[in-house]
Design a protein around this motif. Structure first.
Motif, mmCIF file in Angstrom:
data_model
loop_
_atom_site.group_PDB
_atom_site.id
_atom_site.type_symbol
_atom_site.label_atom_id
_atom_site.label_comp_id
_atom_site.label_asym_id
_atom_site.label_seq_id
_atom_site.Cartn_x
_atom_site.Cartn_y
_atom_site.Cartn_z
ATOM 1 N N THR A 179 0.827 -1.206 0.000
ATOM 2 C CA THR A 179 0.000 0.000 0.000
ATOM 3 C C THR A 179 0.866 1.262 0.000
ATOM 4 N N ILE A 180 1.880 1.274 0.867
ATOM 5 C CA ILE A 180 2.757 2.440 0.936
ATOM 6 C C ILE A 180 3.545 2.591 -0.364
ATOM 7 N N SER A 181 4.050 1.462 -0.886
ATOM 8 C CA SER A 181 4.813 1.516 -2.143
ATOM 9 C C SER A 181 3.955 2.035 -3.286
ATOM 10 N N ASP A 182 2.722 1.543 -3.371
ATOM 11 C CA ASP A 182 1.820 2.004 -4.437
ATOM 12 C C ASP A 182 1.544 3.495 -4.290
ATOM 13 N N ALA A 183 1.331 3.954 -3.055
ATOM 14 C CA ALA A 183 1.058 5.370 -2.830
ATOM 15 C C ALA A 183 2.264 6.233 -3.187
ATOM 16 N N LEU A 184 3.458 5.769 -2.826
ATOM 17 C CA LEU A 184 4.668 6.524 -3.158
ATOM 18 C C LEU A 184 4.923 6.543 -4.661
ATOM 19 N N ASP A 185 4.650 5.404 -5.332
ATOM 20 C CA ASP A 185 4.802 5.356 -6.796
ATOM 21 C C ASP A 185 3.827 6.321 -7.465
ATOM 22 N N GLU A 186 2.596 6.356 -6.962
ATOM 23 C CA GLU A 186 1.597 7.267 -7.529
ATOM 24 C C GLU A 186 2.007 8.717 -7.305
ATOM 25 N N LYS A 187 2.555 8.990 -6.127
ATOM 26 C CA LYS A 187 3.025 10.346 -5.841
ATOM 27 C C LYS A 187 4.185 10.718 -6.765
ATOM 28 N N ASP A 188 5.096 9.760 -7.014
ATOM 29 C CA ASP A 188 6.215 10.017 -7.921
ATOM 30 C C ASP A 188 5.714 10.309 -9.332
ATOM 31 N N ARG A 189 4.703 9.550 -9.754
ATOM 32 C CA ARG A 189 4.150 9.792 -11.102
ATOM 33 C C ARG A 189 3.495 11.168 -11.180
ATOM 34 N N GLU A 190 2.766 11.542 -10.128
ATOM 35 C CA GLU A 190 2.130 12.856 -10.107
ATOM 36 C C GLU A 190 3.178 13.970 -10.120
ATOM 37 N N ASP A 191 4.246 13.776 -9.323
ATOM 38 C CA ASP A 191 5.311 14.780 -9.300
ATOM 39 C C ASP A 191 5.994 14.878 -10.660
ATOM 40 N N PHE A 192 6.204 13.750 -11.309
ATOM 41 C CA PHE A 192 6.837 13.747 -12.622
ATOM 42 C C PHE A 192 5.963 14.463 -13.642
ATOM 43 N N SER A 193 4.665 14.158 -13.596
ATOM 44 C CA SER A 193 3.741 14.815 -14.534
ATOM 45 C C SER A 193 3.692 16.315 -14.276
ATOM 46 N N ARG A 194 3.703 16.706 -13.001
ATOM 47 C CA ARG A 194 3.670 18.125 -12.646
ATOM 48 C C ARG A 194 4.928 18.842 -13.153
ATOM 49 N N LEU A 195 6.067 18.155 -12.999
ATOM 50 C CA LEU A 195 7.314 18.750 -13.476
ATOM 51 C C LEU A 195 7.316 18.905 -14.996
ATOM 52 N N LYS A 196 6.722 17.900 -15.670
ATOM 53 C CA LYS A 196 6.644 17.993 -17.135
ATOM 54 C C LYS A 196 5.777 19.170 -17.565
ATOM 55 N N VAL A 197 4.685 19.366 -16.848
ATOM 56 C CA VAL A 197 3.789 20.478 -17.178
ATOM 57 C C VAL A 197 4.507 21.807 -16.936
ATOM 58 N N ILE A 198 5.203 21.892 -15.793
ATOM 59 C CA ILE A 198 5.924 23.127 -15.471
ATOM 60 C C ILE A 198 7.020 23.389 -16.502
ATOM 61 N N LYS A 199 7.743 22.314 -16.895
ATOM 62 C CA LYS A 199 8.810 22.466 -17.866
ATOM 63 C C LYS A 199 8.253 22.899 -19.225
ATOM 64 N N SER A 200 7.131 22.300 -19.608
ATOM 65 C CA SER A 200 6.517 22.676 -20.898
ATOM 66 C C SER A 200 6.042 24.110 -20.876
ATOM 67 N N SER A 201 5.508 24.532 -19.736
ATOM 68 C CA SER A 201 5.021 25.921 -19.621
ATOM 69 C C SER A 201 6.183 26.911 -19.745
ATOM 70 N N ARG A 202 7.297 26.555 -19.144
ATOM 71 C CA ARG A 202 8.444 27.448 -19.201
ATOM 72 C C ARG A 202 9.018 27.511 -20.609
ATOM 73 N N GLU A 203 9.062 26.356 -21.278
ATOM 74 C CA GLU A 203 9.580 26.334 -22.638
ATOM 75 C C GLU A 203 8.677 27.068 -23.624
ATOM 76 N N GLY A 204 7.378 27.082 -23.355
ATOM 77 C CA GLY A 204 6.434 27.737 -24.260
ATOM 78 C C GLY A 204 6.342 29.237 -24.033
ATOM 79 N N SER A 205 6.827 29.697 -22.883
ATOM 80 C CA SER A 205 6.702 31.133 -22.583
ATOM 81 C C SER A 205 7.873 31.931 -23.151
#
Length: 205
Positions: A179-205
């Motif tokens: 349960t903890i591993s799955d939650a941490l993996d999901e958090k890592d995926r969310e953080d990765f997706s968030r970073l991708k969005v932030i990086k794309s926003s910076r590159e597009g500006s």
């Protein structure tokens, strides 16, 4: 979430450590149970032989006493002259943490006759010595039976602890880790997706 444990890396490490210890405990308890079972089987096998000897010794002793009665009449007065045996002593030996009694007797040489020889017969001597043998065998049988009872209780307790680890603790900890591993993996995926969005926003500006 299993047991409401927060999905943190520290909790994950703690759960993995607890699981490792639980599995080690399970293995150790299994070894302890096997050693105790071997011990109790050896004692039970010995008890069978001792019980046969006790039965034979009693039969021989009563037969000798009957002959003494026939030859001398009542042996009650001579029986009263036999002193009370208080030479028994108790020590303990440990088998995998289980304390088992060891009974020893003070006198190891042949018992001395404690009545007058001029007014008695060899038949009474035979009866006395036969009952001495009964006493020795009975003491050993009592020691074995006491050990068997204690070992059986220890095996039962060990089995309950083994079952608790195998059926409750280990599955619970394994589920908690997943349960903890799955939650941490999901958090890592969310953080990765968030970073991708932030990086794309910076590159597009």
């Amino acid at each position: 979430m299993a047991n409401q444990v927060a999905p943190t890396k520290n909790n994950l490490m703690a759960a993995k450590k607890s699981l490792k210890l639980a599995r080690m405990g399970y293995d150790l308890l299994g070894r302890k149970k096997n050693i105790l079972i071997r011990e109790i089987m050896d004692l039970m096998k010995e008890a069978e032989g001792i019980q046969e000897k006790v039965d034979e010794a009693y039969a021989a002793a009563y037969e000798a006493l009957k002959k003494a009665h026939l030859f001398m009449g009542s042996c009650m007065d001579f029986a009263r002259s036999v002193p009370l045996d208080d030479s028994l002593s108790l020590k303990l030996r440990s088998v995998m943490g289980v304390e088992l009694p060891v009974i020893t007797m003070g006198e190891t040489t042949a018992p001395a006759l404690c009545y007058g020889l001029t007014s008695t017969s060899s038949q009474l001597d035979d009866a006395y010595l036969a009952f001495e043998q009964v006493k020795l065998l009975t003491v050993r049988l009592a020691e074995i039976e006491s050990n068997v009872i204690r070992l059986a209780e220890a095996i039962s307790k060990t089995q309950k602890r083994t079952n608790a680890l195998n059926n409750i603790m280990i599955p619970r900890l394994s589920s908690q880790i997943k349960t903890i591993s799955d939650a941490l993996d999901e958090k890592d995926r969310e953080d990765f997706s968030r970073l991708k969005v932030i990086k794309s926003s910076r590159e597009g500006s």
